[in-house]
Scaffold this active site. Structure first.
Site, PDB file in Angstrom:
ATOM      1  N   GLY A 255      -0.622   1.634   9.650  1.00 23.16           N
ATOM      2  CA  GLY A 255       0.068   1.438  10.920  1.00 23.16           C
ATOM      3  C   GLY A 255      -0.803   1.076  12.107  1.00 23.16           C
ATOM      4  O   GLY A 255      -0.385   1.227  13.250  1.00 23.16           O
TER       5      GLY A 255
ATOM      6  N   SER B 120       0.845  -1.194   0.000  1.00 20.50           N
ATOM      7  CA  SER B 120       0.000   0.000   0.000  1.00 20.50           C
ATOM      8  C   SER B 120       0.879   1.241   0.000  1.00 20.50           C
ATOM      9  O   SER B 120       1.666   1.450   0.928  1.00 20.50           O
ATOM     10  CB  SER B 120      -0.890   0.022   1.244  1.00 20.50           C
ATOM     11  OG  SER B 120      -1.377   1.335   1.433  1.00 20.50           O
TER      12      SER B 120
ATOM     13  N   MET C 126     -11.199  -6.046   5.537  1.00 17.22           N
ATOM     14  CA  MET C 126     -10.411  -5.109   6.336  1.00 17.22           C
ATOM     15  C   MET C 126     -10.083  -5.745   7.685  1.00 17.22           C
ATOM     16  O   MET C 126     -10.968  -6.242   8.380  1.00 17.22           O
ATOM     17  CB  MET C 126     -11.202  -3.812   6.576  1.00 17.22           C
ATOM     18  CG  MET C 126     -11.449  -2.965   5.342  1.00 17.22           C
ATOM     19  SD  MET C 126      -9.978  -2.567   4.385  1.00 17.22           S
ATOM     20  CE  MET C 126      -8.952  -1.738   5.586  1.00 17.22           C
TER      21      MET C 126
ATOM     22  N   HIS D 117      -1.148  -1.409  -4.369  1.00 21.97           N
ATOM     23  CA  HIS D 117      -2.416  -1.117  -3.698  1.00 21.97           C
ATOM     24  C   HIS D 117      -2.552   0.392  -3.475  1.00 21.97           C
ATOM     25  O   HIS D 117      -1.683   1.017  -2.861  1.00 21.97           O
ATOM     26  CB  HIS D 117      -2.457  -1.862  -2.359  1.00 21.97           C
ATOM     27  CG  HIS D 117      -3.766  -1.771  -1.643  1.00 21.97           C
ATOM     28  ND1 HIS D 117      -4.853  -2.565  -1.956  1.00 21.97           N
ATOM     29  CD2 HIS D 117      -4.155  -0.989  -0.611  1.00 21.97           C
ATOM     30  CE1 HIS D 117      -5.854  -2.276  -1.144  1.00 21.97           C
ATOM     31  NE2 HIS D 117      -5.461  -1.316  -0.314  1.00 21.97           N
TER      32      HIS D 117
ATOM     33  N   ASP E  41      -6.412  -6.651   4.406  1.00 18.90           N
ATOM     34  CA  ASP E  41      -5.816  -5.305   4.411  1.00 18.90           C
ATOM     35  C   ASP E  41      -5.819  -4.719   5.821  1.00 18.90           C
ATOM     36  O   ASP E  41      -6.877  -4.475   6.394  1.00 18.90           O
ATOM     37  CB  ASP E  41      -6.658  -4.422   3.470  1.00 18.90           C
ATOM     38  CG  ASP E  41      -6.062  -3.042   3.263  1.00 18.90           C
ATOM     39  OD1 ASP E  41      -5.003  -2.750   3.842  1.00 18.90           O
ATOM     40  OD2 ASP E  41      -6.686  -2.263   2.507  1.00 18.90           O
TER      41      ASP E  41
ATOM     42  N   ASP F  53      -4.804   3.364  -1.970  1.00 19.97           N
ATOM     43  CA  ASP F  53      -5.862   3.675  -1.004  1.00 19.97           C
ATOM     44  C   ASP F  53      -6.420   5.068  -1.258  1.00 19.97           C
ATOM     45  O   ASP F  53      -5.766   6.071  -0.968  1.00 19.97           O
ATOM     46  CB  ASP F  53      -5.299   3.604   0.420  1.00 19.97           C
ATOM     47  CG  ASP F  53      -5.067   2.177   0.865  1.00 19.97           C
ATOM     48  OD1 ASP F  53      -6.008   1.360   0.755  1.00 19.97           O
ATOM     49  OD2 ASP F  53      -3.956   1.867   1.326  1.00 19.97           O
TER      50      ASP F  53
HETATM   51  C1  DX5 Z   1      -6.219   1.443   5.574  1.00 21.76           C
HETATM   52  C2  DX5 Z   1      -5.741   1.055   4.195  1.00 21.76           C
HETATM   53  C3  DX5 Z   1      -4.616   0.092   4.194  1.00 21.76           C
HETATM   54  C4  DX5 Z   1      -3.388   0.576   4.882  1.00 21.76           C
HETATM   55  C5  DX5 Z   1      -2.641  -0.600   5.429  1.00 21.76           C
HETATM   56  O1  DX5 Z   1      -7.408   2.149   5.464  1.00 21.76           O
HETATM   57  O2  DX5 Z   1      -6.798   0.487   3.448  1.00 21.76           O
HETATM   58  O3  DX5 Z   1      -4.336  -0.334   2.871  1.00 21.76           O
HETATM   59  O4  DX5 Z   1      -2.541   1.312   4.056  1.00 21.76           O
HETATM   60  O5  DX5 Z   1      -1.555  -0.124   6.161  1.00 21.76           O
HETATM   61  P1  DX5 Z   1      -0.748  -1.050   7.171  1.00 21.76           P
HETATM   62  O6  DX5 Z   1      -0.216  -2.194   6.408  1.00 21.76           O
HETATM   63  O7  DX5 Z   1       0.297  -0.131   7.683  1.00 21.76           O
HETATM   64  O8  DX5 Z   1      -1.739  -1.483   8.242  1.00 21.76           O
HETATM   65 ZN    ZN Z   2      -6.363  -0.526   1.427  1.00 20.93          ZN
END
Ligand code: DX5
Ligand code: ZN
Length: 225
Positions: free
Chosen positions: A148, A11, A140, A36, A176, A38
């Site tokens: 993070g 991401s 999710m 990815h 994710d 976002d």
């Molecule tokens: C959160 C996003 C994720 C996020 C994941 O709303 O959809 O894709 O970037 O980040 P990490 O891997 O740091 O949890």
């Molecule tokens: Zn995402």
């Protein structure tokens, strides 16, 4: 699962946005399968990121699949713009569209793969009646909006339920949020085949570091039967 079948989708939320194009190129060369993206609107989720113009501007930096995660409400008025920007998979949130079946049809009519994402608190049965329209399910494992965050373990049971629900359909199951070498094997064992990771991959700020970070996730998963 063999590490060869695992899809790793870094991401870009966790990358250095001042050099987005270079970061995408670096992570692609470091072994990413998908990129990815976002997209957040400050309305469906409490954060704002970027839109189709930014995606379009970096489309020529790699030929990897652009895996676009739309956290926007409504989504239907913007689907064509994200398709035109070069996204290959367009994923909408079940909670962010009143007519999910219509949104999925619209994505396919644009010639793109269609995904649905659900939040940690949303039950899997919202997907039951659209399975035949789906290329991807994005579960999710954090509340969407920020990178993070801490992995929410209830996604493991949801992954198992989804795996059973899709039967033989060729639908990717992507997880994710909070994915690390520690959590990745848990969701892969439950049936996931695609993993998004932001902070676990973009730490170290170099292609070499990204490559090691991706490999650490792949090796951890390789130990799953
Ligand atoms: C959160 C996003 C994720 C996020 C994941 O709303 O959809 O894709 O970037 O980040 P990490 O891997 O740091 O949890
Ligand atoms: Zn995402």
């Amino acid at each position: 699962m063999s590490e060869d079948n695992l899809i790793i989708a870094p991401s870009v939320l966790a990358c250095d946005f001042s050099k987005l194009g270079n970061e995408i190129e670096a992570v692609a060369e470091a072994g990413a399968d998908w990129i990815h993206l976002d997209v957040m609107d400050g309305h469906f989720v409490p954060n704002i990121t970027f839109g189709p113009a930014i995606i379009q501007s970096v489309r020529n930096r790699t030929d990897k699949i652009f895996d676009c995660h739309l956290m926007i409400e409504p989504c239907d008025p913007f689907l064509a713009a994200f398709a035109d920007a070069g996204c290959d998979i367009i994923t909408v949130h079940a909670e962010a569209t009143k007519h999910l079946d219509r949104s999925l049809q619209a994505i396919h009519e644009l010639g793109k793969k269609a995904g649905v994402s659900i939040n940690p608190s949303t039950p899997v049965n919202v997907l039951e009646n659209v399975l035949d329209r789906l290329d991807l399910i994005l579960l999710m494992s954090v509340n969407p909006g920020f990178g993070g965050q801490k992995f929410i373990h209830s996604v493991i049971d949801k992954t198992r339920a989804i795996k059973q629900m899709i039967g033989g359909r060729p639908i990717d199951i992507e997880i994710d949020g909070g994915i690390t070498p520690e959590t990745a094997p848990l969701v892969v064992a439950a049936g996931a085949n695609a993993l998004v990771a932001g902070s676990a991959i973009f730490r170290g700020s170099s292609k070499k570091a990204y490559s090691g970070n991706i490999q650490a996730i792949r090796s951890a998963v390789n130990e799953v039967d």
